[in-house]
Design an enzyme around this catalytic site. Structure first.
Site, PDB file in Angstrom:
ATOM      1  N   ARG A 237      14.386  37.692 -14.038  1.00  0.00           N
ATOM      2  CA  ARG A 237      14.866  36.726 -13.049  1.00  0.00           C
ATOM      3  C   ARG A 237      14.900  35.296 -13.587  1.00  0.00           C
ATOM      4  NH1 ARG A 237       9.672  35.303  -9.247  1.00  0.00           N
ATOM      5  NH2 ARG A 237       8.084  35.791 -10.776  1.00  0.00           N
TER       6      ARG A 237
ATOM      7  N   GLN B  28      13.726  22.560  -2.079  1.00  0.00           N
ATOM      8  CA  GLN B  28      13.530  21.366  -1.249  1.00  0.00           C
ATOM      9  C   GLN B  28      12.860  21.736   0.069  1.00  0.00           C
ATOM     10  OE1 GLN B  28      17.396  19.508  -0.672  1.00  0.00           O
ATOM     11  NE2 GLN B  28      16.949  18.095  -2.347  1.00  0.00           N
ATOM     12  N   TRP B  29      13.351  22.801   0.655  1.00  0.00           N
ATOM     13  CA  TRP B  29      12.941  23.249   1.988  1.00  0.00           C
ATOM     14  C   TRP B  29      11.434  23.518   2.040  1.00  0.00           C
ATOM     15  CZ3 TRP B  29      17.161  25.814   5.146  1.00  0.00           C
ATOM     16  CH2 TRP B  29      16.710  26.265   6.379  1.00  0.00           C
TER      17      TRP B  29
ATOM     18  N   HIS C 213       8.247  21.363   3.032  1.00  0.00           N
ATOM     19  CA  HIS C 213       7.696  21.260   4.386  1.00  0.00           C
ATOM     20  C   HIS C 213       6.643  22.354   4.520  1.00  0.00           C
ATOM     21  CE1 HIS C 213      10.725  18.352   5.797  1.00  0.00           C
ATOM     22  NE2 HIS C 213      11.416  18.889   4.814  1.00  0.00           N
ATOM     23  N   ARG C 214       5.389  21.968   4.438  1.00  0.00           N
ATOM     24  CA  ARG C 214       4.329  22.962   4.262  1.00  0.00           C
ATOM     25  C   ARG C 214       3.814  23.588   5.542  1.00  0.00           C
ATOM     26  NH1 ARG C 214       1.115  18.564   1.121  1.00  0.00           N
ATOM     27  NH2 ARG C 214       2.424  17.457   2.619  1.00  0.00           N
TER      28      ARG C 214
ATOM     29  N   ARG D 269      16.102  16.246   7.234  1.00  0.00           N
ATOM     30  CA  ARG D 269      17.128  17.027   6.553  1.00  0.00           C
ATOM     31  C   ARG D 269      18.493  16.970   7.232  1.00  0.00           C
ATOM     32  NH1 ARG D 269      14.804  16.954   1.698  1.00  0.00           N
ATOM     33  NH2 ARG D 269      12.649  17.641   1.849  1.00  0.00           N
TER      34      ARG D 269
ATOM     35  N   SER E  85      11.260  39.101  -2.700  1.00  0.00           N
ATOM     36  CA  SER E  85      10.521  39.030  -3.960  1.00  0.00           C
ATOM     37  C   SER E  85      11.362  39.489  -5.142  1.00  0.00           C
ATOM     38  CB  SER E  85       9.273  39.905  -3.885  1.00  0.00           C
ATOM     39  OG  SER E  85       8.720  40.042  -5.180  1.00  0.00           O
ATOM     40  N   ALA E  86      11.599  38.569  -6.068  1.00  0.00           N
ATOM     41  CA  ALA E  86      12.338  38.923  -7.279  1.00  0.00           C
ATOM     42  C   ALA E  86      11.431  39.555  -8.337  1.00  0.00           C
ATOM     43  CB  ALA E  86      13.034  37.688  -7.853  1.00  0.00           C
TER      44      ALA E  86
ATOM     45  N   HIS F   4      10.508  17.491  12.858  1.00  0.00           N
ATOM     46  CA  HIS F   4      10.230  16.660  11.679  1.00  0.00           C
ATOM     47  C   HIS F   4      11.154  17.064  10.521  1.00  0.00           C
ATOM     48  CE1 HIS F   4       7.859  13.998   9.209  1.00  0.00           C
ATOM     49  NE2 HIS F   4       7.716  14.949   8.314  1.00  0.00           N
TER      50      HIS F   4
END
Lengths: 303, 303, 303, 303
Positions: free
Chosen positions: C196, C109-110, C113-114, C223, C122-123, C218
């Protein structure tokens, strides 16, 4: 007049040759394609291309396989819901490409909207045209005495005449000097990238400007507003008319929930509720500064 | 098979109804519209809409009134020049909208490209489908022993069978539990926004993804690259085929100046020049680290 | 508990060594630096770095040579004016860098916000930790019956116990299988980038996230809102507390003009004015849909 | 001289008062803070604030709890690896805030870099200063005869004198008229937002400009390049010196892998390989256009 006969002929050719497509088509916007809507004395706005329509907004919101439309009424309700609740991503799924001719000082305000694509006529590479914005008499406005960043009444009489004369004469002289400096008759000729710096910012430039509908609405909300400078507001107004024909449901929602909306602070909401219960609230009992209180009066009293 | 008969019927309906438009039309891309190109076991890429074609790139670069095209040959030369000299804004004037079905772990890599518009299927609002990515045997790869961030040969025999069994069984069990938790037969049913957290990231999601051609090329350069994870590379490859049909000149320039190009460091350029003059350069005399030297060997020797 | 003794020791070392700087310093935020604020069962938010303070907002708004501050009172007034009138660029002149540990489904979700910078663990390259989000009993909520995209009351009794058991068991089994697949004892070991995909999205990931104050506000407005999913709202709440200590004037203005504000549509404003003049407005005479009318009641009546 | 005694005094005050911080500190950049580096005749670049240093790049790349540094040597190697392989996100974790004074025509090029934050001095609200860029004699260049978008040799003798006279006289006259129009002695005074349009684009403006290190490197690569216009290149050069003192490892990697690097097309790589094997490649046998072939000669022969 912004368009030459050759330019008009090019536009006519483009408008005469419809081709079949499987994409979403907006009949309202097809009627605008390529046509120049005049703005200010030499400027214009022309639609070059677009992507999507009202239904495309719903289709994206539903991540649909097909058209994504259940019924037209249903679509309008969904669009209004999305707009009211700030679900902005479906509106980003429509895109508009414009060709705009505008004075450089307007372009400098416009470009502050960064989420858009721009291709401007290059004064390094090409020679600028002799076209300058000269305000109409009713726009030759005095500095506002209440707002540092605004204008008051139109200048009158001798003062107006003097300003008009300065703007016209300086524009023409600057362009004469520009031509003189870059001319290569009997001299080398100054580089275009240098000569252009002598031109005042009422000279017209041109660009292609492409933007998604969400960011376009944001632009229009700020620039079609009464606080925007007149010279950019007329461009925003012209674009509003175009968008209303392109995506009528989305535009109506934009009018109701953005353009015509009012954002009230926590203090304003509190005062409004107390007033609706019959309390006589004053600035002193409102918790607002004098300036906010005046803004609140505008919100509740404007007829 | 990713599409149900109902979905295919919706697509067929859309493909059966061309409408006239005055906009730029790319015949090559019209042929792709709405059709699902299968990727991986249950994924796909579908073109939903587009804006522009090769000529539109030139038209924007020239800020033209009309089509902006002098000749087809001329257009190709201009496009190659723009690509070679990193003039990116004209490529931003084309736009592509895709409907993509992809595993969640691929979506998590994809979304790192921020200059794009996205509308994803909501697992808060809707119920996910029972579709999981299970690698084909030749893609069930071992951890690379030379590259922490890569994969080696395919697993064999018993190990491969065990992994396959785990992935299949865990996916089905997770989905069974998902259904069990949200079910409302004889119980309240867990909120969807919570139940989804039990699903592994090989489950498929869907989104609408819209991007301009410049940023799409950037995505393709990184994701159609040999170092990209196989599961995202196959999506990039499918999109490459689509773009080649949409804007053939631009795509060819992209192949020559991006995909097939090599960026050499200052040290590499220096060594190459010395070698072309006949000097026998070694790592010691190159000024490069052992790792850079190996990369340089790849550049100059690959046949 | 999110931090190991080694991690705590690293943090303590960083906190023990202040260095001189000529930059703007926010004492309120210095007190937070590096410290982990726990969120959910294993998550946290930690401030890694920041740029600017309340005065820096004013300094940028005034394009000043020096501190740009005339008086503290003056600064607060300017900040409130800028916030109220949507002058967003001065707020972009402050920047915050956080280290966040959060479940993957929250990260998904987070990341929507681009306009922010992100570096995620990194998995593909590294092995994930055995840490999964398991909701507290009071958060094990049923699907809402009035809102498709929300949750209702907490599950009770046997149903709650069954869900809890599923979430715990599936998480542990998935991690056991993950370890089994990547293990290299007597086998090659599946590539991490593949293994993963078997992990559910309640597993924790980590990232560095950097954002300017305007875009952070914003994010917080959306949120920290009652409609946001609880699991991301608690992160937003934790960040609100941090921002309040960092830029107290700006945060107060944000509370008054954003968090606690209400945007009323053109129709709502019209009804409010009529009601303040004594008219008894009903849904029928309001021009609003039933849904908008209910939202309007919330605006005017909430005590 | 760009700074008045009052401005210098403000800067001196700021530089005299170091405060303790727990954040990453770059001693090299602290030495630059607030000081104005003169550029062109009246312009400057001043560092107002920064976030991060070389170690912060590594810390983000490793998503570390503590400093994230194993050893200084190790950090340099990681930074070079990240730069070489286009891993851009760790570089986005550093940020620089500048105060820049620059001619308007330079500002118009600069602003095309959209991923940055800008606060410009407002000519709607404030009165512009009487400061114009007049090129030094050696920069008064003729239009290039080989490149439409470039400049050739400096103008000489009478032509140079004439151009200089035009630029100086027109600037002063425009400013006299600007003052005359906005003056309120015995008249209303034209609105500032209108009067400014008469000013040529060699007038100086000012802004605060904030950008992350990745996007700053992109800006520097394009604007510190030999093809950039001289008047923006000198700003890029001044910023290069600042960045070299701020993040020395990252800057060195930028010099080697970006500024001093060469990107060779697929055709160029092929020709280079054939030449290294001893083949005498000609334009005819190269597969390149005449223009690309000339560019290739520059790559392989420049000493």
């Amino acid at each position: 007049m912004p368009l030459s006969p050759e330019q008009q002929a090019e536009i006519d050719t483009l408008r005469a040759a419809p081709q079949p497509t499987l994409r979403a088509v907006s009949p309202g916007l097809e009627a605008h394609l390529y046509t120049a809507h005049q703005v200010l004395d030499h400027g214009f706005v022309r639609v070059i291309d677009y992507m999507g329509d009202d239904a495309a907004i719903c289709q994206a919101a539903r991540v649909s396989y097909g058209k994504g439309t259940k019924s037209v009424q249903n679509d309008e309700g969904l669009i209004r819901y999305l707009m009211r609740h700030w679900h902005s991503t479906p509106f980003e799924m429509c895109e508009l490409k414009l060709h705009v001719k505008l004075p450089v000082f307007v372009a400098r305000q416009w470009i502050r909207h960064r989420t858009a694509n721009v291709n401007e006529y290059s004064a390094r590479y090409s020679i600028m045209d002799r076209e300058f914005y000269i305000p109409a008499p009713e726009q030759m406005a005095a500095q506002s005495v209440v707002n540092n960043q605004g204008r008051g009444e139109a200048l009158q009489g001798e003062e107006a005449a003097r300003v008009l004369e300065i703007l016209k004469t300086d524009s023409m002289r600057a362009y004469d000097h520009y031509e003189e400096m870059i001319g290569q008759d009997g001299q080398q000729g100054l580089a275009r990238e240098l000569a252009r710096m002598n031109l005042p910012t009422n000279i017209y430039t041109q660009w292609y400007w492409k933007v998604d509908l969400h960011n376009l609405f944001h632009f229009l909300r700020l620039r079609a507003d009464a606080h925007a400078q007149y010279e950019i507001r007329v461009y925003a107004d012209a674009i509003c008319n175009i968008v209303a024909d392109w995506v009528p449901f989305a535009y109506k929602a934009f009018e109701d929930y953005r353009l015509g909306s009012v954002t009230m602070s926590a203090q304003m909401v509190d005062c409004m509720r107390r007033m609706l219960k019959g309390e006589a609230v004053t600035q002193e009992s409102s918790g607002m500064s004098a300036r906010e209180w005046r803004e609140f009066q505008d919100v509740i009293e404007k007829s």
